[in-house]
Design a protein around this motif. Structure first.
Motif, PDB file in Angstrom:
ATOM      1  N   SER A   1      54.547 -70.173  43.392  1.00 38.55           N
ATOM      2  CA  SER A   1      55.113 -69.572  42.190  1.00 38.55           C
ATOM      3  C   SER A   1      54.022 -69.340  41.159  1.00 38.55           C
ATOM      4  O   SER A   1      53.081 -70.142  41.049  1.00 38.55           O
ATOM      5  CB  SER A   1      56.214 -70.457  41.608  1.00 38.55           C
ATOM      6  OG  SER A   1      56.809 -69.816  40.498  1.00 38.55           O
ATOM      7  N   GLY A   2      54.161 -68.263  40.417  1.00 36.65           N
ATOM      8  CA  GLY A   2      53.235 -67.959  39.338  1.00 36.65           C
ATOM      9  C   GLY A   2      53.736 -68.477  38.001  1.00 36.65           C
ATOM     10  O   GLY A   2      53.192 -68.152  36.951  1.00 36.65           O
ATOM     11  N   VAL A   3      54.790 -69.280  38.044  1.00 34.14           N
ATOM     12  CA  VAL A   3      55.344 -69.873  36.824  1.00 34.14           C
ATOM     13  C   VAL A   3      55.471 -71.371  37.068  1.00 34.14           C
ATOM     14  O   VAL A   3      56.064 -71.788  38.059  1.00 34.14           O
ATOM     15  CB  VAL A   3      56.740 -69.275  36.509  1.00 34.14           C
ATOM     16  CG1 VAL A   3      57.263 -69.828  35.194  1.00 34.14           C
ATOM     17  CG2 VAL A   3      56.679 -67.754  36.446  1.00 34.14           C
TER      18      VAL A   3
ATOM     19  N   GLU B   1      47.466 -63.239  42.219  1.00 30.93           N
ATOM     20  CA  GLU B   1      47.956 -62.376  43.306  1.00 30.93           C
ATOM     21  C   GLU B   1      48.943 -61.347  42.785  1.00 30.93           C
ATOM     22  O   GLU B   1      48.926 -60.180  43.174  1.00 30.93           O
ATOM     23  CB  GLU B   1      48.658 -63.220  44.373  1.00 30.93           C
ATOM     24  CG  GLU B   1      47.755 -64.171  45.128  1.00 30.93           C
ATOM     25  CD  GLU B   1      48.590 -65.114  46.000  1.00 30.93           C
ATOM     26  OE1 GLU B   1      48.457 -65.044  47.226  1.00 30.93           O
ATOM     27  OE2 GLU B   1      49.376 -65.913  45.442  1.00 30.93           O
ATOM     28  N   ALA B   2      49.839 -61.794  41.897  1.00 26.91           N
ATOM     29  CA  ALA B   2      50.849 -60.882  41.360  1.00 26.91           C
ATOM     30  C   ALA B   2      50.187 -59.794  40.525  1.00 26.91           C
ATOM     31  O   ALA B   2      50.525 -58.609  40.637  1.00 26.91           O
ATOM     32  CB  ALA B   2      51.861 -61.653  40.510  1.00 26.91           C
ATOM     33  N   VAL B   3      49.240 -60.186  39.687  1.00 31.91           N
ATOM     34  CA  VAL B   3      48.556 -59.201  38.842  1.00 31.91           C
ATOM     35  C   VAL B   3      47.866 -58.157  39.721  1.00 31.91           C
ATOM     36  O   VAL B   3      47.963 -56.951  39.479  1.00 31.91           O
ATOM     37  CB  VAL B   3      47.550 -59.892  37.899  1.00 31.91           C
ATOM     38  CG1 VAL B   3      46.621 -58.870  37.252  1.00 31.91           C
ATOM     39  CG2 VAL B   3      48.289 -60.697  36.835  1.00 31.91           C
TER      40      VAL B   3
ATOM     41  N   VAL C   1      59.196 -65.267  28.932  1.00 37.04           N
ATOM     42  CA  VAL C   1      58.675 -64.237  29.835  1.00 37.04           C
ATOM     43  C   VAL C   1      57.165 -64.433  29.944  1.00 37.04           C
ATOM     44  O   VAL C   1      56.473 -64.454  28.925  1.00 37.04           O
ATOM     45  CB  VAL C   1      58.995 -62.818  29.312  1.00 37.04           C
ATOM     46  CG1 VAL C   1      58.424 -61.765  30.258  1.00 37.04           C
ATOM     47  CG2 VAL C   1      60.499 -62.631  29.152  1.00 37.04           C
ATOM     48  N   PRO C   2      56.648 -64.597  31.174  1.00 39.02           N
ATOM     49  CA  PRO C   2      55.198 -64.816  31.320  1.00 39.02           C
ATOM     50  C   PRO C   2      54.395 -63.671  30.693  1.00 39.02           C
ATOM     51  O   PRO C   2      54.795 -62.506  30.752  1.00 39.02           O
ATOM     52  CB  PRO C   2      55.003 -64.847  32.838  1.00 39.02           C
ATOM     53  CG  PRO C   2      56.327 -65.218  33.400  1.00 39.02           C
ATOM     54  CD  PRO C   2      57.345 -64.639  32.463  1.00 39.02           C
TER      55      PRO C   2
ATOM     56  N   ILE D   1      58.461 -57.772  38.190  1.00 37.24           N
ATOM     57  CA  ILE D   1      57.236 -58.580  38.054  1.00 37.24           C
ATOM     58  C   ILE D   1      57.600 -60.043  37.780  1.00 37.24           C
ATOM     59  O   ILE D   1      57.036 -60.961  38.379  1.00 37.24           O
ATOM     60  CB  ILE D   1      56.326 -58.032  36.929  1.00 37.24           C
ATOM     61  CG1 ILE D   1      55.862 -56.617  37.255  1.00 37.24           C
ATOM     62  CG2 ILE D   1      55.114 -58.945  36.731  1.00 37.24           C
ATOM     63  CD1 ILE D   1      55.134 -55.922  36.106  1.00 37.24           C
ATOM     64  N   HIS D   2      58.556 -60.248  36.890  1.00 35.23           N
ATOM     65  CA  HIS D   2      58.960 -61.621  36.592  1.00 35.23           C
ATOM     66  C   HIS D   2      59.518 -62.303  37.853  1.00 35.23           C
ATOM     67  O   HIS D   2      59.209 -63.461  38.143  1.00 35.23           O
ATOM     68  CB  HIS D   2      59.985 -61.641  35.454  1.00 35.23           C
ATOM     69  CG  HIS D   2      60.191 -62.988  34.832  1.00 35.23           C
ATOM     70  ND1 HIS D   2      61.080 -63.214  33.806  1.00 35.23           N
ATOM     71  CD2 HIS D   2      59.631 -64.194  35.087  1.00 35.23           C
ATOM     72  CE1 HIS D   2      61.056 -64.495  33.471  1.00 35.23           C
ATOM     73  NE2 HIS D   2      60.198 -65.120  34.236  1.00 35.23           N
ATOM     74  N   MET D   3      60.298 -61.574  38.621  1.00 39.90           N
ATOM     75  CA  MET D   3      60.837 -62.116  39.877  1.00 39.90           C
ATOM     76  C   MET D   3      59.709 -62.448  40.855  1.00 39.90           C
ATOM     77  O   MET D   3      59.758 -63.451  41.576  1.00 39.90           O
ATOM     78  CB  MET D   3      61.772 -61.095  40.536  1.00 39.90           C
ATOM     79  CG  MET D   3      63.103 -60.953  39.847  1.00 39.90           C
ATOM     80  SD  MET D   3      64.226 -62.310  40.239  1.00 39.90           S
ATOM     81  CE  MET D   3      64.884 -61.738  41.796  1.00 39.90           C
ATOM     82  N   THR D   4      58.699 -61.582  40.890  1.00 42.28           N
ATOM     83  CA  THR D   4      57.563 -61.799  41.783  1.00 42.28           C
ATOM     84  C   THR D   4      56.814 -63.066  41.383  1.00 42.28           C
ATOM     85  O   THR D   4      56.405 -63.868  42.224  1.00 42.28           O
ATOM     86  CB  THR D   4      56.620 -60.582  41.727  1.00 42.28           C
ATOM     87  OG1 THR D   4      57.348 -59.442  42.186  1.00 42.28           O
ATOM     88  CG2 THR D   4      55.389 -60.781  42.584  1.00 42.28           C
TER      89      THR D   4
END
Lengths: 528, 445, 125
Positions: free
Chosen positions: A47-49, A79-81, B81-82, B338-341
């Motif tokens: 996860s990125g969060v 990775e997401a960016v 939100v990131p 994007i947030h879901m990703t």
């Protein structure tokens, strides 16, 4: 200390006979990188969060806890960016080049608009907070209403519609409500729509239960008052007309048309998609229009975002003003309010026909649009309209000798419409010509619209292009035109060669629709 | 003017090339007395500095959610939100691109939409999803129209737990299209008998879960009875995060799922722009409104994406289209995606769990101080009974720097619910926030 | 007596006894381009002359197919569901849409025969 011994600082002279770039191992081509689907590379446990599991507690979900897996891939932030940056690099944009899509008004999107829309006082307020805590938001909406009303010469504005087509629905519902209030709801059920109209017009009329009566355009691309009169009758609720129209022309008999429609007891809906040509120059209210939506994402530069969000406030005449939808904003210097429920209007002259959407509309777009208006001012908006018209006419004048104009070489408004007569016998179609523009680094113009012109090419350069930019665009189109006429067909029929993808098979996509990613094993199971 | 690159000299040169004497010659088709020669009665141009100052002053008159303990929900939710989400959606190539009509040079948007459609389908437990609607409420109205087309019936039944604004949007379009709607009375504790409403005459039942009062609804029995009578179940949600831990509507038998996607990736922004999520079964796809991205190949055989099945849409079908929608919510869909990703399966589950845990904690604290919580079940939002009028309580607490929730009377005036308050609690709320709310409500008369 | 008739909307009906096989003409399929989807009537449905019986869609266009004469649908060409391209390849053969039991064969007299249709196409340019 620099140690660059042996590092050549000028490239070797290009070998003219060298083959075109070889096939790469990765499939990438330099900065143009291939990117897999999220679902092919993500991992569910990443996860990125960063979120900690809560302390154990007694759930209050009843028996409805999720039992089926989500099947959502996860990614770390880097990775997401990278995924989204690589995707973005496959898109054309107005920031990167001229975007001459007729009827879309792809003008520059000032970044100040983005900055103001993100002020916490606008971006971080809830639509159902107490009204005493959002007085600044109501002040902004009141100010935007004032600008829209002044620019259009209309009586009021319904703010909540979320895009142009939604605004059309709103305006037509107001008309229907007004007709029902007159007791003619059963008898007036026809809407007149010209052949040249955008597809949303007949779709909107049908959506709210009207049948459509088409009127043809004249030889010169405009609608005649005579044709409208012939189509009018006691069954007509309204006419939907675009002005300036989809051929890029001002409807010169519009005042007569409005009068004829009013005399027959109908209302005049104007599609305001092309308002950019006339803001500060002509007020729709002076022409006899009863309702018109304004695409804030076209004329007032709120960005298109790859297909939205937009905003489509509808300006209304005095006759239609009692029939706007909820919410209604009442703004004054001392205190402002949102009227959200019909009971609050009982006994007043207002008879709202209902609600177009939850809450109050597209605040984020309102902030951007007002920022744009304040930046330009009355003088800048008028100048923008004039420059938009000037630029389109310059393109028309500079291409008139090589491409064909369906309605003759006469002034247009903010977009220039060509047809495909000049391509006859070249073996090149409008589509081919458009695709060849891609190889030259341009987004194509609007093609095959309006339907009334064969092989239509609708070019709207907007006021955002400099003279140098227009000249290069014109020279490029001239070069392509001469090339087509010389018979260099492959440059067109094989185009684009230099884009991230060549032409895509739309027939395959429609015959065997694949609308989502599915696990490969699931596909093979299904095939068995 | 800083946004206009054409100079006065350019204008002279260009007018000469066009062959007209002045700019107004290009407006010759405008009826004589209708062309304005002066300026509109509006202020003149302003510098960036001046405009920013003006707007900042307006913004400063509002009370942002992040500046106070904040419990307002009922259809729009404050989540974290990131930072990378807003950064990425502001890339020029996403922000300033149009609807992807030329697929060769818009693969970024098209692939993103294909991924978004898959995420939405998986989240809702459905087979296909479209590329977004304006918001949840307009999506809900479109779903009702779609159910009419599919069943060839014209009567919708709306649950009393459906967000009142959504119900009103459905009633508005239904009135205009001469379709019938039956709305059940406000159903604060999810006790209505929807099954009794289902028969051979209705096209659909519209049920929200979690509903506007926060209750979770078991959709399975409703779906079963709908299907036995040839009707469709339309499942609605306004809090997408809930689906991280609540069973998907698809798994419970829904035929169309519509929801508000704002709470993932998108700020509150006073109600819009938001993003409508719309999903259904594969067999109904040709009656689905809105744009669809589909997979295909290019001339070299490489995988690529295009807008497809567009014969459903207004630009081809005109008055026979499934909907008049054209522009949708592309950029908000991107923020959602994007947030879901970034969250992924694990992150979304934990985010939902934290929301639920915080809400349970708050409900227990309120109950312990003698405040009635009406819900048996909830996710991150529930309804409480306050002393006196909830609207007055909220107004008073706002004055003290606390935004306590949404009075039911604001959504349903005159429904006899004036002492009810809808309270939302997400991951942004701290222990201090909750303590402040409980203390304030205990003190409020 | 000719066995195939055409309408101005480019449907054909090939008559075999009291049965008519309905499809769209070669000209129509060429105008539409690659056909991607065909929606067919229900078997047993009774359709009046000129009423909508089917829908044919290409990537860029959708058009209604009307019943050339009144009749009851006896059979439909289910193969088009998986292979709509047959409409392009063999509009008069495997690309047929549905079979009608013709209620009143006198209605055929109002339609064009091969020659009349060919002449009609010439007027369309």
């Amino acid at each position: 200390m620099l140690n660059n011994q042996g590092r050549p600082t000028t490239p070797a002279a290009a070998n003219e006979s060298a083959p075109r770039p070889h096939k790469t191992f990765t499939g990438n081509r330099g900065l143009q990188q291939e990117e897999a689907l999220l679902f092919e590379t993500g991992r569910p446990d990443v996860s990125g969060v960063d979120i900690d599991e809560p302390q154990p507690f007694i759930s209050r979900l009843g028996a409805l806890e999720r039992a089926t897996p989500l099947d959502l891939p996860g990614f770390s932030e880097p990775e997401a960016v990278r995924h989204y940056v690589r995707l973005s690099q496959k898109n054309y944009s107005i920031d990167a080049g001229l975007y001459p899509l007729g009827s879309c008004t792809m003008k520059h999107n000032p970044r100040l608009n983005e900055k103001t829309a993100r002020l916490p006082g606008f971006a971080d307020i809830h639509p159902l907070q107490p009204q005493s805590t959002i007085q600044g938001a109501l002040e902004l909406i009141g100010e935007l209403e004032r600008w829209l009303i002044e620019l259009t010469g209309m009586h009021s504005v319904a703010m909540s519609p979320k895009a142009g087509a939604h605004g059309e629905a709103c305006g037509m519902m107001a008309i229907k409500a007004a007709i029902e209030a007159r007791g003619e709801g059963k008898t007036r059920n026809v809407v007149i729509v010209p052949d040249s109209a955008h597809g949303t017009n007949p779709a909107t009329a049908a959506l709210i239960g009207y049948s459509v009566r088409a009127v043809p355009a004249r030889e010169d691309g405009t609608v005649s008052a005579q044709a409208v009169r012939a189509a009018l009758g006691p069954d007509v609720a309204a006419i939907m007309l675009t002005n300036p129209n989809t051929c890029g022309l001002f409807e010169k008999e519009i005042v007569e048309i409005a009068k004829a429609v009013h005399d027959a007891g109908g209302y005049f809906y104007c599609d305001g998609a092309n308002f950019n040509a006339i803001m500060g120059k002509v007020r729709p209210g002076d022409l006899g229009i009863d309702a018109m939506h304004i695409n804030l994402h076209k004329t007032f530069s709120t960005p298109h975002g790859g297909g939205g969000p937009g905003a489509g406030p509808v300006v209304m005449s005095r006759a239609l003003s009692p029939f706007v939808p909820l919410p209604v904003f009442s703004t004054s210097a001392s205190s402002s309010a949102i009227i959200e429920n019909a009971v609050e209007l009982a006994g007043s002259a207002q008879h709202p026909f209902g609600r177009m959407t939850a809450f109050h509309g597209q605040m984020g777009m309102y902030v951007r649009a007002l920022t744009y208006m304040l930046s330009h001012g009355a003088d800048g908006l008028k100048q923008a309209a004039e420059d938009a018209v000037l630029n389109a006419n310059y393109v028309r004048a500079c291409l008139a000798d090589v491409m064909s104009l369906p309605f003759g070489n006469r002034p247009c408004m903010h977009e220039a419409l060509f047809d495909d007569k000049w391509l006859k016998d070249t073996g090149v179609t409008t589509l081919d010509f458009a695709k060849a523009m891609i190889d030259e680094g341009y987004h194509p113009m609007t093609m095959y619209f309006p339907l009334v012109v064969h092989g239509a090419m609708l070019i709207e350069p907007t006021e955002s292009e400099s003279l140098a930019s227009l000249d290069l665009f014109i020279m490029t189109l001239r070069d392509l035109a001469f090339s087509a006429k010389r018979g260099e067909t492959e440059r067109f029929t094989q185009a684009p060669q230099l884009a991230p993808r060549q032409r895509l098979d739309e027939t395959l996509a429609a015959r065997k629709p694949v609308l989502r990613w599915t696990k490969p094993e699931a596909i093979s199971e299904a095939a068995e | 003017m800083r946004y206009l690159p054409i100079t006065p000299d350019d204008r002279t040169l260009m007018l000469a090339r066009i062959g007209v004497a002045g700019i107004d010659a290009l407006f010759a088709d405008v009826p004589g007395d209708k062309l304005m020669h002066g300026l509109p009665q509006l202020p003149l141009r302003k510098s960036e500095l001046e405009v920013e100052r003006l707007l900042s002053r307006m913004a400063a008159k509002n009370m942002p959610a992040s500046s106070v303990p904040f419990f307002v929900g009922a259809g729009a939710y404050k989540h974290h939100v990131p930072a990378s989400v807003d950064h990425l959606i502001q890339r020029s190539e996403f922000l300033t691109s149009y609807t992807p009509y030329q697929p060769e040079i818009t693969q970024g948007t098209l692939q993103m939409l294909f991924e978004f459609q898959t995420q939405v389908a998986n989240l809702t437990g459905m087979e296909v999803a479209n590329a977004s609607m304006y918001d949840g409420s307009t999506g809900c109205a479109e779903a009702v129209l779609m159910s009419h087309r599919l069943t060839k019936r014209k009567k919708a039944v709306l649950s009393g737990g459906l967000h009142p604004h959504y119900a009103e949007v459905v009633r508005t379009i239904s009135h205009m299209a001469s379709d019938e709607v039956s709305t059940l009375p406000p159903d604060v504790q999810a006790s209505e008998d929807l099954l009794a409403q289902i028969d051979e005459t209705i096209s659909c039942v519209v049920v929200q879960s979690p509903d506007v009062f926060g209750n979770l609804r078991d959709l399975k029995p409703i779906a079963d009875k709908c299907h036995a009578h040839g009707a469709l179940l339309i499942a609605v949600f306004t809090e997408a995060v809930a689906l991280g831990i609540v069973e998907s509507p698809g798994a419970m038998g829904a035929d169309i799922v519509v929801g508000e996607g704002q709470s993932i990736g998108n700020p509150l922004t006073f109600g819009g722009p938001y993003v409508g999520l719309f999903a259904t079964r594969q067999k109904y796809v040709r009656q689905m409104p809105g744009r669809l991205a589909g997979q295909t190949r290019d001339a070299q055989g490489k995988r690529g994406f295009v807008l497809t099945l567009s014969t459903r849409e207004q630009h081809i079908r005109r008055e026979k289209a499934t909907s008049n929608i054209c522009t949708n919510s592309g950029l908000c869909a991107l923020a959602f995606s994007i947030h879901m990703t970034l969250l992924g399966e694990n992150g979304l589950r934990k985010l939902a769990l934290v929301n639920h845990a915080n809400a349970v904690m708050l409900a227990d604290m309120l109950a312990a101080s003698g405040i009635e919580v009406l819900n048996k079940t909830f996710f991150n939002e529930f309804t409480i009974r306050v002393k006196g009028e909830a609207a007055a309580v909220v107004e008073k607490l706002a004055g003290e720097g606390l935004l306590a929730g949404v009075p039911v009377s604001r959504l349903l005036p005159g429904a006899g619910c004036d002492d009810l308050l809808i309270v939302a609690n997400t991951e942004v709320n701290t222990d201090e926030d909750r303590a402040a709310l409980v203390a304030a409500l205990k003190g409020a008369k | 007596m000719p066995s195939s008739y055409y309408t101005k909307d480019h449907e054909y009906i090939r008559v075999e006894g009291d049965t008519g096989i309905v499809g769209i003409s070669d000209y129509a399929q060429e105008q539409l381009g690659d056909v991607v989807f065909v929606e067919l009537p229900a078997k047993g449905a009774k359709i009046g002359k000129g009423e909508q019986a089917a829908v044919v869609e290409s990537v860029k266009a959708a058009s209604e197919v009307y019943a050339p004469v009144t009749g009851e649908v006896l059979d439909i060409n289910g193969a088009l569901e998986g292979e709509p391209g047959k409409v392009n390849q063999e509009p008069a053969g495997d690309g047929w849409f549905f079979k009608l039991k013709i209620t009143d064969s006198r209605q055929l007299e109002g339609l064009m025969d091969e020659n009349a249709y060919a002449a009609y196409l010439k007027t369309l340019g």
